[in-house]
Design a protein around this motif. Structure first.
Motif, mmCIF file in Angstrom:
data_model
loop_
_atom_site.group_PDB
_atom_site.id
_atom_site.type_symbol
_atom_site.label_atom_id
_atom_site.label_comp_id
_atom_site.label_asym_id
_atom_site.label_seq_id
_atom_site.Cartn_x
_atom_site.Cartn_y
_atom_site.Cartn_z
ATOM 1 N N THR A 1 -141.474 61.327 -43.918
ATOM 2 C CA THR A 1 -140.075 61.176 -43.469
ATOM 3 C C THR A 1 -139.637 62.339 -42.595
ATOM 4 N N LEU A 2 -140.382 63.446 -42.619
ATOM 5 C CA LEU A 2 -139.985 64.591 -41.808
ATOM 6 C C LEU A 2 -140.685 64.540 -40.453
ATOM 7 N N ALA A 3 -139.900 64.712 -39.410
ATOM 8 C CA ALA A 3 -140.457 64.681 -38.050
ATOM 9 C C ALA A 3 -141.341 65.912 -37.834
ATOM 10 N N PRO A 4 -142.304 65.828 -36.888
ATOM 11 C CA PRO A 4 -143.213 66.953 -36.640
ATOM 12 C C PRO A 4 -142.500 68.267 -36.337
ATOM 13 N N ASP A 5 -141.377 68.205 -35.595
ATOM 14 C CA ASP A 5 -140.693 69.465 -35.279
ATOM 15 C C ASP A 5 -140.073 70.090 -36.530
ATOM 16 N N ARG A 6 -139.613 69.253 -37.486
ATOM 17 C CA ARG A 6 -139.078 69.770 -38.747
ATOM 18 C C ARG A 6 -140.208 70.431 -39.542
ATOM 19 N N LEU A 7 -141.361 69.761 -39.579
ATOM 20 C CA LEU A 7 -142.506 70.300 -40.306
ATOM 21 C C LEU A 7 -142.930 71.642 -39.710
ATOM 22 N N SER A 8 -142.968 71.716 -38.385
ATOM 23 C CA SER A 8 -143.417 72.961 -37.763
ATOM 24 C C SER A 8 -142.413 74.079 -38.038
ATOM 25 N N ALA A 9 -141.135 73.735 -38.134
ATOM 26 C CA ALA A 9 -140.122 74.746 -38.465
ATOM 27 C C ALA A 9 -140.294 75.240 -39.906
ATOM 28 N N LEU A 10 -140.531 74.308 -40.834
ATOM 29 C CA LEU A 10 -140.776 74.689 -42.229
ATOM 30 C C LEU A 10 -141.998 75.592 -42.323
ATOM 31 N N ARG A 11 -143.042 75.225 -41.582
ATOM 32 C CA ARG A 11 -144.279 76.002 -41.634
ATOM 33 C C ARG A 11 -144.072 77.402 -41.071
ATOM 34 N N ARG A 12 -143.282 77.493 -40.005
ATOM 35 C CA ARG A 12 -143.028 78.797 -39.387
ATOM 36 C C ARG A 12 -142.338 79.738 -40.387
ATOM 37 N N VAL A 13 -141.316 79.222 -41.061
ATOM 38 C CA VAL A 13 -140.585 80.037 -42.042
ATOM 39 C C VAL A 13 -141.509 80.442 -43.191
ATOM 40 N N ALA A 14 -142.297 79.474 -43.700
ATOM 41 C CA ALA A 14 -143.205 79.754 -44.826
ATOM 42 C C ALA A 14 -144.269 80.778 -44.439
ATOM 43 N N THR A 15 -144.764 80.691 -43.195
ATOM 44 C CA THR A 15 -145.796 81.630 -42.733
ATOM 45 C C THR A 15 -145.244 83.050 -42.680
ATOM 46 N N ILE A 16 -144.029 83.190 -42.161
ATOM 47 C CA ILE A 16 -143.389 84.516 -42.105
ATOM 48 C C ILE A 16 -143.224 85.067 -43.524
ATOM 49 N N GLU A 17 -142.739 84.222 -44.451
ATOM 50 C CA GLU A 17 -142.556 84.656 -45.848
ATOM 51 C C GLU A 17 -143.885 85.068 -46.467
ATOM 52 N N SER A 18 -144.943 84.272 -46.209
ATOM 53 C CA SER A 18 -146.257 84.546 -46.802
ATOM 54 C C SER A 18 -146.823 85.866 -46.308
ATOM 55 N N ILE A 19 -146.752 86.082 -45.001
ATOM 56 C CA ILE A 19 -147.297 87.314 -44.415
ATOM 57 C C ILE A 19 -146.504 88.518 -44.912
ATOM 58 N N GLY A 20 -145.166 88.391 -44.890
ATOM 59 C CA GLY A 20 -144.318 89.494 -45.355
ATOM 60 C C GLY A 20 -144.586 89.821 -46.816
ATOM 61 N N SER A 21 -144.593 88.794 -47.655
ATOM 62 C CA SER A 21 -144.761 89.021 -49.098
ATOM 63 C C SER A 21 -146.145 89.570 -49.434
#
Length: 351
Positions: free
Chosen positions: A32-52
């Motif tokens: 149900t989530l469009a590709p651009d929404r998914l890529s935005a979620l992934r971008r935020v999660a990647t930043i959190e993962s690297i930072g943490s």
């Protein structure tokens, strides 16, 4: 050899595995989530993962500083140790996300990932990609940096190659035999890897990269969209306690896998809960936002921030109309405002 037959499957372990697997199935069916929404979620999660993941090991960079650094990765020149570690972690994460199907679990691949993880880290140039040559027991320090004592004795440099070969062979054989649930197998892999501590430095970060790799290979396709590292950072004391309680028993006749497996599965369940919340919020927000506001939010997601100038170029909208949209988005927590006057800019709020 690893005595995994001693795993006690408690009702809590069963319940945690069932809830994680239920989400795994739901994610596959989501669509149900469009590709651009998914890529935005992934971008935020990647930043959190690297930072943490880098902060767990002592880095001081905030998520905002990590995001800024990631937007300039192509410069390939990083002045501080923290920046060097973040840049290496970011590149390895991207490699795992894009090529997990092709990275078999071999000692060579583990060494390559370690080398890439520390590729920009000048102080680690002498050992990256090679097993340790001197002892590296896990030590606790007080606030002043004074050593309090050894938390855990890791494998000796002499035993490390043999123990790592045993661990890799055991994991691949057990994965093929499918005697254990994949999450139990991955949990045991991680705790034994950290008990060996095969490299001079970077073992914690590498263990989290390998966890992501093994979860993706086991079909947990949602992993890039929610940060497990962030969950671990926020429960760091419980993380170290669970590791210590299990690691001290691994080389005995009856290893106690329980403390670590319960922590590991609870962390995975929390990762799922957070992603589920984000997906539900996405659906609600996207269904109610006016088109102009939606475009502003999407741009902020994709680029990390947005200015009034960006919004005018993006939407061709009137400045006063756009001001009203920005005000509304800030009031409802979708955006956060920084700066003032002509220097004002916005980033995502409730991600």
């Amino acid at each position: 050899m690893i005595a995994a037959h001693a795993i006690q499957i408690t009702p809590e372990i069963l319940k945690l595995i069932a809830s994680i697997d239920e989400f795994k199935g739901a994610w596959r069916a989501l669509g149900t989530l469009a590709p651009d929404r998914l890529s935005a979620l992934r971008r935020v999660a990647t930043i959190e993962s690297i930072g943490s993941s880098t902060r767990i090991e002592g880095s001081k960079l905030s998520d905002r500083e990590v995001a800024r650094l990631l937007s300039n990765l192509q410069i390939k020149s990083f002045s501080t140790r923290d920046e060097q570690e973040v840049a290496g972690y970011a590149e390895v994460m991207e490699l795992v996300f894009s090529s997990w199907q092709n990275i078999t679990l071999t000692e060579n691949h583990i060494k390559q990932l370690h080398r890439d993880l520390l590729t920009y880290s000048e102080k680690d140039a002498w050992h990256r990609g090679n097993y340790k040559t001197s002892t590296n027991s896990v030590v606790a320090f007080d606030e002043d940096g004074k050593q309090l004592g050894v938390v855990f004795e890791t494998a000796t440099p002499f035993d490390t190659p043999r123990l790592t070969t045993e661990l890799v062979t055991w994991f691949n054989e057990e994965r093929d035999a499918a005697r254990f649930h994949p999450l139990l197998l991955i949990g045991i892999w991680v705790v034994v890897f950290l008990e060996i501590h095969p490299f001079q430095d970077g073992n914690g970060r590498l263990s989290r990269v390998l966890t992501t790799l093994l979860l993706l290979q086991a079909g947990y396709a949602y992993v890039p969209y929610s940060s497990l590292e962030s969950v671990i950072e926020q429960s760091k004391e419980a993380y170290y306690l669970a590791l210590r309680q299990t690691q001290g028993t691994i080389r005995t006749e009856s290893p106690n896998w329980q403390p670590w497996l319960v922590f590991f599965l609870r962390a995975l369940a929390e990762q799922v809960r957070r992603l589920n919340r984000k997906v539900e919020r996405e659906k609600i927000v996207l269904a109610t936002l006016p088109e102009l506001s939606l475009q502003i939010v999407e741009f902020a997601r994709e680029h990390g921030r947005i200015t009034m100038g960006d919004a005018i170029r993006l939407t061709d909208g009137n400045r006063n109309t756009l001001k009203q949209h920005f005000r509304s988005l800030v009031a409802h927590g979708q955006l956060r405002q920084y700066g003032s006057g002509r220097g004002v800019w916005y980033e995502l709020g409730n991600e």
